[in-house]
Design an enzyme around this catalytic site. Structure first.
Site, PDB file in Angstrom:
ATOM      1  N   HIS A 322     -79.158  75.956   8.042  1.00 29.68           N
ATOM      2  CA  HIS A 322     -78.195  75.943   6.954  1.00 29.68           C
ATOM      3  C   HIS A 322     -78.859  76.036   5.582  1.00 29.68           C
ATOM      4  CE1 HIS A 322     -75.210  74.703   9.981  1.00 29.68           C
ATOM      5  NE2 HIS A 322     -74.323  75.133   9.112  1.00 29.68           N
ATOM      6  N   GLY A 323     -80.092  75.633   5.457  1.00 27.29           N
ATOM      7  CA  GLY A 323     -80.716  75.765   4.149  1.00 27.29           C
ATOM      8  C   GLY A 323     -82.079  75.116   4.066  1.00 27.29           C
TER       9      GLY A 323
END
Length: 474
Positions: A322-323
């Site tokens: 996700h990041g």
């Protein structure tokens, strides 16, 4: 370019549909491939070269994997699978995680290595996983190598699911690449699904974002306790309607071009456990990690200790996917911990509780963890938690809270209702009780409601430049 933009809805999509249906069957994939590259190049022309490179790498590796399997040389075929994975993950790692790694090295070793500040190629997390699954599926015997580089490029660059999924594995659309069904009924279903997704995104998510962003972007000392709760509740609803709305639009667009993509959301907020929640939320990502990470590690067929190890590996990777921030890593690991606890003892305890209690458990857990997901740093998240639970000097209520409630109460209530299958259940009940003539009348009414949804969405897009899309971050 995003699906919920006037440029896409009234220019790019109509032109692409006219070109696509005006072309002979043998040219349709070429039209899709070219228009998909144009769609991607609209915002990031340089990174089209990256996508083409990734396409050629996996196309050639897929051919080599199948060639060596046919010769009975599985070891060499496996080396090509590993080579493909290394190249794909290296590209993803360089563009998405290089600065994250460098900044942490600087902190740990007190160095001053300059950051690259590379812009993140849109959709790289999605199409990297798709191309990786291609060579793995060939090696496993779940798919045949695509002989045409244009047809394979169409699969990789296919604009309906390019920038935000759902993650479409090659084995699920392999037959549709060259032979797919086009019909008026399927096209109409696609238009309906696109309109529903557009309404979710523009009418609900964008309005919820005003409250969520207003709260999270405000100085922490200026928000009240109840305002913080309203902000995170709105964010919890916003991200669902943002991403599920985009998935609906992608699935609808796929049907317009003859493709059938798998569902990506199934009313996750009605879940009664966190494990169930993640079977209903971002289904394509969860199934990807299950089939390509969890099961190859041994899944649930190993010792209890290794099962928990596998769970934490999957959820560490889910957070990282996700990041490139520690907030995402911790968010993922906390979900891994909760799911491990559910497997160990919590599910047995929850089954003895009422459904209402179990729903509250899921909604409160998901909402609280979204604070970490939404915050820029762990420190920001901790400060926000302090406000939420009255551990700071912030007031209970504020004038801004009243403004948000007066301006957006109807959107919040509508979002809460529509995040459940109430409308779906009501529609199925009505259809089971009416005759043919009444059914036609309801179909007309349904068509009018969708037209109104598009009209309202268009007006809102014309009157506002605020059209955020959360999953461009990933």
């Amino acid at each position: 370019m995003v699906f919920s933009s006037l440029l896409f809805i009234f220019l790019f999509l109509p032109i692409t549909l006219l070109m696509y249906y005006g072309a002979k069957d043998k040219w349709k994939n070429i039209v899709l491939f070219i228009m998909s590259l144009l769609f991607y190049a609209w915002g990031e022309p340089v990174y089209v070269l990256l996508m083409i490179f990734s396409t050629i790498v996996d196309y050639t590796h897929g051919m080599k994997v199948e060639e060596n399997l046919n010769k009975g040389n599985r070891k060499k075929a496996f080396r090509y699978v590993i080579s493909s994975a290394i190249i794909n993950l290296s590209l993803l790692g360089f563009f998405k995680y290089a600065d994250f790694i460098v900044s942490n090295v600087n902190i740990v070793f007190n160095t001053n290595i300059p950051l690259l500040h590379l812009p993140l190629p849109i959709g790289i997390s999605f199409y990297t996983f798709q191309t990786m699954s291609y060579t793995i599926d060939i090696y496993r015997g779940d798919a045949k190598a695509q002989k045409s580089v244009i047809d394979f490029g169409t699969y990789v660059a296919l604009f309906p699911q390019l920038v935000a999924g759902p993650i479409v594995r090659y084995q699920t659309v392999a037959d549709q690449i060259n032979q797919r069904i086009h019909s008026e009924e399927k096209f109409a279903d696609g238009v309906n699904r696109f309109c529903i997704g557009l309404g979710k995104k523009v009418i609900l998510s964008n309005q919820l974002a005003v409250v969520a962003d207003g709260v999270f972007n405000a100085a922490i000392g200026n928000i009240s306790v109840l305002e913080s709760w309203l902000g995170i509740i709105c964010y919890t609803l916003q991200i669902y309607f943002d991403f599920s709305g985009y998935s609906d639009m992608a699935i609808g667009l796929g049907k317009m071009f003859g493709f059938d993509f798998l569902e990506n959301f199934n009313y996750p907020y009605i879940s009664k456990s966190i494990s169930e929640f993640w079977r209903r939320w971002h289904i394509s990502l969860g199934s990807w990690f299950r089939d390509y990470v969890y099961i190859p590690l041994g899944g649930s067929r190993v010792s209890k200790l290794k099962i928990y190890r596998n769970i934490f590996i999957v959820w560490f990777l889910t957070g990282m996917w996700h990041g490139a921030e520690w907030t995402f890593v911790i968010w993922g690991l906390l979900y891994g911990l909760i799911i491990a606890m559910e497997r160990a003892f919590l599910n047995e305890w929850l089954e003895k509780r009422s459904n209402a209690f179990r729903h509250i458990y899921v909604l409160s857990t998901v909402t609280l963890l979204f604070v970490i997901f939404r915050s820029l740093t762990i420190g920001d998240a901790l400060d926000f938690y302090k406000v939420m639970f009255g551990l700071s000097n912030n007031p209970i209520v504020s004038n801004q809270l009243y403004i948000y409630i007066i301006d957006y109460w109807y959107v919040i209530i509508a979002a809460m209702i529509l995040s459940t299958p109430v409308v779906k259940i009501a529609k199925e009940y009505i259809n089971s009780k009416i005759d043919v003539n009444e059914s036609k009348s309801l179909q007309i009414l349904y068509g009018l409601s969708l037209s109104m949804c598009v009209l309202v969405s268009t007006i809102m897009l014309c009157s506002s430049t605020y059209n955020p899309f959360l999953y461009f971050r990933f």
